[in-house]
Design a protein around this motif. Sequence first.
Motif, mmCIF file in Angstrom:
data_model
loop_
_atom_site.group_PDB
_atom_site.id
_atom_site.type_symbol
_atom_site.label_atom_id
_atom_site.label_comp_id
_atom_site.label_asym_id
_atom_site.label_seq_id
_atom_site.Cartn_x
_atom_site.Cartn_y
_atom_site.Cartn_z
ATOM 1 N N ASP A 281 0.855 -1.241 0.102
ATOM 2 C CA ASP A 281 0.043 -0.001 -0.056
ATOM 3 C C ASP A 281 1.021 1.229 -0.240
ATOM 4 O O ASP A 281 1.377 1.792 1.079
ATOM 5 N N ASP A 282 0.970 1.877 -1.051
ATOM 6 C CA ASP A 282 2.153 2.902 -1.154
ATOM 7 C C ASP A 282 1.494 4.271 -0.606
ATOM 8 O O ASP A 282 2.368 5.030 0.040
ATOM 9 N N TYR A 283 0.125 4.409 -0.770
ATOM 10 C CA TYR A 283 -0.200 5.621 -0.122
ATOM 11 C C TYR A 283 -0.164 5.713 1.294
ATOM 12 O O TYR A 283 0.330 6.803 1.916
ATOM 13 N N TRP A 284 -0.381 4.663 2.156
ATOM 14 C CA TRP A 284 -0.323 4.544 3.633
ATOM 15 C C TRP A 284 1.056 4.642 3.980
ATOM 16 O O TRP A 284 1.570 5.022 4.728
ATOM 17 N N THR A 285 2.042 3.829 3.166
ATOM 18 C CA THR A 285 3.540 3.867 3.414
ATOM 19 C C THR A 285 3.972 5.042 3.511
ATOM 20 O O THR A 285 4.901 5.686 4.474
ATOM 21 N N ASP A 286 3.638 5.805 2.410
ATOM 22 C CA ASP A 286 4.142 7.225 2.289
ATOM 23 C C ASP A 286 3.552 8.275 3.268
ATOM 24 O O ASP A 286 4.700 9.029 3.673
ATOM 25 N N TYR A 287 2.482 8.071 3.583
ATOM 26 C CA TYR A 287 1.958 8.951 4.376
ATOM 27 C C TYR A 287 2.579 8.679 5.921
ATOM 28 O O TYR A 287 2.841 9.703 6.625
ATOM 29 N N HIS A 288 2.702 7.518 6.296
ATOM 30 C CA HIS A 288 3.265 7.376 7.615
ATOM 31 C C HIS A 288 4.502 7.615 7.838
ATOM 32 O O HIS A 288 5.070 8.171 8.575
ATOM 33 N N ILE A 289 5.359 7.448 6.781
ATOM 34 C CA ILE A 289 6.726 7.745 6.921
ATOM 35 C C ILE A 289 7.091 9.522 6.863
ATOM 36 O O ILE A 289 7.954 9.770 7.549
ATOM 37 N N GLU A 290 6.300 10.010 6.265
ATOM 38 C CA GLU A 290 6.270 11.229 6.088
ATOM 39 C C GLU A 290 5.910 11.795 7.436
ATOM 40 O O GLU A 290 6.683 12.924 8.024
ATOM 41 N N CYS A 291 4.859 11.378 8.142
ATOM 42 C CA CYS A 291 4.521 11.603 9.598
ATOM 43 C C CYS A 291 5.428 11.461 10.522
ATOM 44 O O CYS A 291 5.825 12.188 11.535
ATOM 45 N N SER A 292 6.176 10.296 10.213
ATOM 46 C CA SER A 292 7.475 9.950 11.142
ATOM 47 C C SER A 292 8.510 11.076 10.920
ATOM 48 O O SER A 292 9.095 11.265 12.175
ATOM 49 N N ARG A 293 8.728 11.098 9.867
ATOM 50 C CA ARG A 293 9.912 12.345 9.581
ATOM 51 C C ARG A 293 9.416 13.479 10.326
ATOM 52 O O ARG A 293 10.495 14.276 10.788
ATOM 53 N N THR A 294 8.321 14.073 10.073
ATOM 54 C CA THR A 294 8.066 15.440 10.799
ATOM 55 C C THR A 294 8.120 15.394 12.408
ATOM 56 O O THR A 294 8.526 16.180 12.972
ATOM 57 N N CYS A 295 7.751 13.992 12.993
ATOM 58 C CA CYS A 295 7.779 13.932 14.387
ATOM 59 C C CYS A 295 9.119 13.870 14.901
ATOM 60 O O CYS A 295 9.390 14.661 15.809
#
Length: 472
Positions: A444-458
């Motif tokens: 699931d590329d969409y949620w993969t990218d979403y969560h890694i971006e959120c992780s990077r921001t945190c």
Amino acid sequence: MNELIDEVLSKDIDTKEKYRVSEIKVKSLLTVGKVNESINAALEFRRQLGLPAPQKKPASKFTIIREYIRVKKLLKHKSAENIANLPDLDDELYEMGQRMNEHLATSVYLVEPTMLPLVIFQLVTTSLKHGLNSSSSPAFARLGMLLCGPFGKPHEGLEMAKAAELILERPGMRSSTSNTIFVTQSFCYHWTSPLQDTIEPLLKGYQVGLEIGDTDRACSCLVGRVYFLYFISRSLDSIQKELEATIHVMTQLNQGASISQVIILLTAVQKLRGLDSEAGDKILDSILASAAESRNYLAAYVNLMNLEVFVFFQQWKEAIDLVRKAGNVRLLLPSTFAPVRYTFLEALTYLKAAQSSSGWKKRQMKKRALKTLHLIQRWAKNGNVNVVQYLYILEAELAVLQGKNEKAKKSFNAGIAASRRSGFLQDRALAHELASAYFKIQGDDYWTDYHIECSRTCYQEWGCSEKVEQLK
């Protein structure tokens, strides 16, 4: 100096004078790091007084439970107010014995923690039978510590912590203020209250300790405070500045053991920020080597902070090797938040090991993970608000292991939401990263990218520069 003290003690002097000299000996040995010698001196003096003294050896579970039952019978469901209204201790013999046991409590915690409950039970028993003195407040606080942590009865433990605080309000008890604050805030309240609530009281404990000349406990409060600042996700940059200032203050106060504890945290913070990684490894290895010689609690802190770094950088092989070698960290650090944090990281490490294994090894890792997970489930059930996000993250990873996809998704989302509500930024970053890895496996590329971006921001907000670079 000790030769001179021993010469004085060998003379025919009255008991009160012998106590004063013995106390100097006990404290001086502890200050220079001769913890076992300090314990021997304290035990010997209690025996000279004709008072009971525990044997200097690991205490069995049977012995600890037996003595606890005796204390419980003496308490007879007394409330905090009932305890605080007990009469004053007016027997000099027991007064000296209590003070010596108070020194013992500090020493045995460092090298033989299974002896600590026996010393605490003696302190509490004397207070209940013969009256209260300045040793009683920290004694009941420590009983609260045992009840909250090893005995798994946080609500009973908090009643004892309340009794300790009420005793402080009596005349002549101010000398125990810093010690009592240190124990109640570092070992008791985090079992049911937000970790953030301990920060201000621990600062007060430090300030009062300096005012009354109790620099040891003042610095203990300071150490507890800086670790809690880390655990509640204060920015790494601000924590590093506070740690460096803390080391400067403790150097002036000649607090060697406390400095080592702060250096352990500082080294981990620098690693997370991408600073002085090799130098930090050498420092931690040195502390670990010296601590191992005496089962020192510093070894547990080194293992905790190393595991922190391994987990955040997803170094699972190094993490599982550490967990296997570290032994029971909860035994070396009873009741503090540090082993709670370690338990979460330990369970996560076992789950990751199980996910990457097969056959017998997979079953073994899963079994160990479940055993550790059950501890966190019990703490959450008993009202520990600081472990809610831990539980959801672990349940998500367990669901991944079991192939329960819907359960995994719901638990990851719950862990992220719980981390956001509680303000544990580093846990939210970790939860997003783990979720991203899960969705990547699912394709699931969409949620993969979403969560890694959120992780990077945190991670960016927390100041974990090295991790941000890793995620680019």
